[in-house]
Enzyme design. Structure first.
Site, PDB file in Angstrom:
ATOM      1  N   ASP A   1     -54.143 -13.072 -37.012  1.00  0.00           N
ATOM      2  CA  ASP A   1     -55.200 -12.189 -37.510  1.00  0.00           C
ATOM      3  C   ASP A   1     -56.381 -12.185 -36.538  1.00  0.00           C
ATOM      4  OD1 ASP A   1     -56.080 -14.726 -38.065  1.00  0.00           O
ATOM      5  OD2 ASP A   1     -56.684 -14.325 -40.130  1.00  0.00           O
ATOM      6  N   SER A   2     -56.279 -12.990 -35.454  1.00  0.00           N
ATOM      7  CA  SER A   2     -57.227 -12.859 -34.341  1.00  0.00           C
ATOM      8  C   SER A   2     -57.112 -11.467 -33.717  1.00  0.00           C
ATOM      9  CB  SER A   2     -56.985 -13.951 -33.293  1.00  0.00           C
ATOM     10  OG  SER A   2     -55.620 -13.991 -32.913  1.00  0.00           O
TER      11      SER A   2
ATOM     12  N   ASP B   1     -49.278 -13.688 -39.371  1.00  0.00           N
ATOM     13  CA  ASP B   1     -50.406 -14.345 -40.042  1.00  0.00           C
ATOM     14  C   ASP B   1     -50.738 -13.556 -41.309  1.00  0.00           C
ATOM     15  OD1 ASP B   1     -52.094 -16.528 -39.729  1.00  0.00           O
ATOM     16  OD2 ASP B   1     -53.378 -15.585 -38.216  1.00  0.00           O
TER      17      ASP B   1
ATOM     18  N   LYS C   1     -47.585 -17.343 -41.555  1.00  0.00           N
ATOM     19  CA  LYS C   1     -48.565 -18.423 -41.508  1.00  0.00           C
ATOM     20  C   LYS C   1     -49.668 -18.125 -42.502  1.00  0.00           C
ATOM     21  CE  LYS C   1     -51.560 -19.119 -37.902  1.00  0.00           C
ATOM     22  NZ  LYS C   1     -52.851 -18.976 -38.602  1.00  0.00           N
TER      23      LYS C   1
ATOM     24  N   GLU D   1     -53.523 -19.988 -44.136  1.00  0.00           N
ATOM     25  CA  GLU D   1     -54.540 -21.026 -43.960  1.00  0.00           C
ATOM     26  C   GLU D   1     -54.672 -21.863 -45.225  1.00  0.00           C
ATOM     27  OE1 GLU D   1     -58.219 -19.235 -42.561  1.00  0.00           O
ATOM     28  OE2 GLU D   1     -57.228 -18.396 -40.777  1.00  0.00           O
TER      29      GLU D   1
ATOM     30  N   GLU E   1     -56.487 -26.644 -35.969  1.00  0.00           N
ATOM     31  CA  GLU E   1     -57.468 -25.941 -35.148  1.00  0.00           C
ATOM     32  C   GLU E   1     -58.796 -26.671 -35.128  1.00  0.00           C
ATOM     33  OE1 GLU E   1     -57.763 -21.724 -35.755  1.00  0.00           O
ATOM     34  OE2 GLU E   1     -59.621 -21.573 -34.608  1.00  0.00           O
TER      35      GLU E   1
HETATM   36  N1  LIG Z   1     -60.714 -14.882 -28.906  1.00  0.00           N
HETATM   37  C1  LIG Z   1     -60.458 -15.730 -29.900  1.00  0.00           C
HETATM   38  N2  LIG Z   1     -60.030 -16.961 -29.627  1.00  0.00           N
HETATM   39  C2  LIG Z   1     -59.779 -17.839 -30.631  1.00  0.00           C
HETATM   40  O1  LIG Z   1     -59.365 -18.991 -30.326  1.00  0.00           O
HETATM   41  C3  LIG Z   1     -59.947 -17.416 -31.973  1.00  0.00           C
HETATM   42  C4  LIG Z   1     -60.372 -16.100 -32.218  1.00  0.00           C
HETATM   43  N3  LIG Z   1     -60.632 -15.280 -31.167  1.00  0.00           N
HETATM   44  N4  LIG Z   1     -60.528 -15.593 -33.476  1.00  0.00           N
HETATM   45  C5  LIG Z   1     -60.011 -16.379 -34.575  1.00  0.00           C
HETATM   46  C6  LIG Z   1     -60.257 -17.801 -34.364  1.00  0.00           C
HETATM   47  C7  LIG Z   1     -61.728 -18.179 -34.368  1.00  0.00           C
HETATM   48  N5  LIG Z   1     -61.741 -19.297 -33.463  1.00  0.00           N
HETATM   49  C8  LIG Z   1     -62.887 -19.934 -32.992  1.00  0.00           C
HETATM   50  C9  LIG Z   1     -64.100 -19.277 -32.943  1.00  0.00           C
HETATM   51  C10 LIG Z   1     -65.220 -19.892 -32.434  1.00  0.00           C
HETATM   52  C11 LIG Z   1     -65.161 -21.201 -31.980  1.00  0.00           C
HETATM   53  C12 LIG Z   1     -66.368 -21.844 -31.425  1.00  0.00           C
HETATM   54  O2  LIG Z   1     -67.388 -21.229 -31.284  1.00  0.00           O
HETATM   55  N6  LIG Z   1     -66.259 -23.123 -31.077  1.00  0.00           N
HETATM   56  C13 LIG Z   1     -67.313 -23.888 -30.352  1.00  0.00           C
HETATM   57  C14 LIG Z   1     -67.281 -25.342 -30.788  1.00  0.00           C
HETATM   58  C15 LIG Z   1     -68.123 -25.622 -31.995  1.00  0.00           C
HETATM   59  C16 LIG Z   1     -68.336 -27.079 -32.230  1.00  0.00           C
HETATM   60  O3  LIG Z   1     -68.553 -27.822 -31.234  1.00  0.00           O
HETATM   61  O4  LIG Z   1     -68.329 -27.491 -33.402  1.00  0.00           O
HETATM   62  C17 LIG Z   1     -67.003 -23.869 -28.870  1.00  0.00           C
HETATM   63  O5  LIG Z   1     -67.946 -23.944 -28.087  1.00  0.00           O
HETATM   64  O6  LIG Z   1     -65.819 -23.812 -28.513  1.00  0.00           O
HETATM   65  C18 LIG Z   1     -63.944 -21.851 -32.020  1.00  0.00           C
HETATM   66  C19 LIG Z   1     -62.808 -21.216 -32.528  1.00  0.00           C
HETATM   67  C20 LIG Z   1     -60.431 -19.559 -32.958  1.00  0.00           C
HETATM   68  N7  LIG Z   1     -59.758 -18.267 -33.061  1.00  0.00           N
HETATM   69  C1  LIG Z   2     -55.617 -19.172 -33.383  1.00  0.00           C
HETATM   70  C2  LIG Z   2     -54.344 -18.963 -34.148  1.00  0.00           C
HETATM   71  C3  LIG Z   2     -53.784 -20.240 -34.665  1.00  0.00           C
HETATM   72  C4  LIG Z   2     -54.540 -17.947 -35.244  1.00  0.00           C
HETATM   73  O1  LIG Z   2     -54.512 -18.210 -36.410  1.00  0.00           O
HETATM   74  C5  LIG Z   2     -54.773 -16.558 -34.818  1.00  0.00           C
HETATM   75  O2  LIG Z   2     -54.660 -16.248 -33.616  1.00  0.00           O
HETATM   76  O3  LIG Z   2     -55.068 -15.747 -35.707  1.00  0.00           O
HETATM   77 MG   LIG Z   3     -55.217 -16.628 -37.635  1.00  0.00          MG
END
Ligand SMILES: Nc1nc(=O)c2c([nH]1)NC[C@@H]1CN(c3ccc(C(=O)N[C@@H](CCC(=O)O)C(=O)O)cc3)CN21
Ligand SMILES: CC(C)C(=O)C(=O)O
Ligand SMILES: [Mg+2]
Length: 286
Positions: A66-67, A105, A135, A137, A203
């Site tokens: 769903d990304s 998803d 999948k 959540e 994740e």
């Molecule tokens: N482009 C993209 N990549 C992804 O991995 C992803 C998506 N979209 N959309 C759905 C989810 C959302 N995800 C995310 C979104 C934001 C962060 C984020 O901002 N993480 C911070 C860390 C935060 C912390 O330290 O607690 C980072 O800097 O990575 C992580 C995963 C993973 N998934």
């Molecule tokens: C990041 C993966 C595990 C996901 O759920 C997605 O791409 O939607």
């Molecule tokens: Mg997803």
């Protein structure tokens, strides 16, 4: 890994990645890879052409995530993604692939009402799109859904830790940092396994916690921002290939710079058109 599995000579022809198999991969092949202690890669895919590239590269499992919401459809988050969108793009990915196990998803709102709603929507992805697994959540909170789907014959991949469909309550923060949260994660993972899930995505959880969950389960764990000790790793393909615009999560590794490459190609085409260098005689019919 059991001692017995560790001592078994590995038959590399069966490997999920780099093996000789050409038929469609199933959840049984995933279980067998765990027995062999084999690590494997998973990528998201949202269209037939990209999926065919990954299939030819030997990627054994693809997630129609769903990304697609933020990576393909232009939404801010995954929350607005609908069953119609998921079904359309999952069908495209299935059509573009011959070997990969395709996992669909379930989008936000398509299973939270309960097991019956989950079964109705998962069935749609299996029948109309042709996915081999779905999948969803949540661990304990999605137990009823997981049980009913598995009972109906639909393989379920669970997704724990950061669950982006709960962004409005959770934010995008590392999960499982406190002892209590780490224990809850192990409990959720075991609950998913007991309900019949064939794999668990972890994740954005501390590596040590992901390692403990992996040791605690018989089914494989798939990490994203969960350190090196999970059985598999997944990345969003547009992050992996350097196509995503703007900020990407720190856990991503960029293996290409498609954004630059595509932009350069578009500019070269535009320059040729404006300057009269395209089309030339070989592109022209008389
Ligand atoms: N482009 C993209 N990549 C992804 O991995 C992803 C998506 N979209 N959309 C759905 C989810 C959302 N995800 C995310 C979104 C934001 C962060 C984020 O901002 N993480 C911070 C860390 C935060 C912390 O330290 O607690 C980072 O800097 O990575 C992580 C995963 C993973 N998934
Ligand atoms: C990041 C993966 C595990 C996901 O759920 C997605 O791409 O939607
Ligand atoms: Mg997803």
């Amino acid at each position: 890994m059991t001692l017995q599995a560790a001592q078994k000579p590995t038959d590399s022809s069966k490997a999920l990645y780099g093996g000789k198999g050409t038929r469609r991969i199933t959840v049984h092949d995933i279980a067998a890879a765990k027995e062999r202690g084999e690590k494997w890669p998973m990528l998201t895919a949202y269209d037939a052409m990209t999926a065919s590239v990954f299939d030819e590269a030997g990627i054994p499992v693809m997630l129609v995530g769903d990304s697609m919401g933020n990576c393909h459809l232009g939404y801010e988050t995954t929350v607005p993604v609908t069953m119609d969108e998921m079904t359309l793009l999952s069908a495209a990915v299935v059509r573009g692939t011959k070997r990969a196990l395709i996992v669909g998803d379930l989008p936000f709102g398509s299973y939270q009402e309960g097991p019956v709603q989950a079964l109705r929507n998962a069935t749609r992805l299996v029948k109309d799109a042709g996915v081999g697994a779905i999948k969803l959540e949540g661990g304990e909170r999605s137990l009823g859904q997981t049980e009913l789907l598995v009972q109906a014959g639909i393989p379920v991949m669970s997704h724990l830790g950061l669950t982006p469909q709960s962004v409005n309550t959770m934010g995008y923060r590392v999960q499982g940092r406190s002892d209590e949260a780490a224990h809850r994660l192990v409990r959720d993972a075991k609950a998913a396994q007991d309900a019949g899930a064939f794999a668990v995505v972890l994740e954005l959880v501390p590596a040590e916690v992901a390692a403990e969950v992996t040791r605690s389960l018989q089914i494989p764990t798939i990490g994203i921002g969960a350190g090196p000790d999970t059985d598999a790793q997944v990345l969003v393909w547009t992050d992996m290939a350097g196509l995503t615009g703007g900020k990407v999560p720190r856990f991503t590794k960029q293996y290409a710079n498609l954004r630059q490459t595509l932009g350069d190609a578009a500019k070269a085409f535009a320059d040729d058109v404006v300057g009269g260098a395209f089309p030339q005689e070989e592109h022209t019919f008389h």
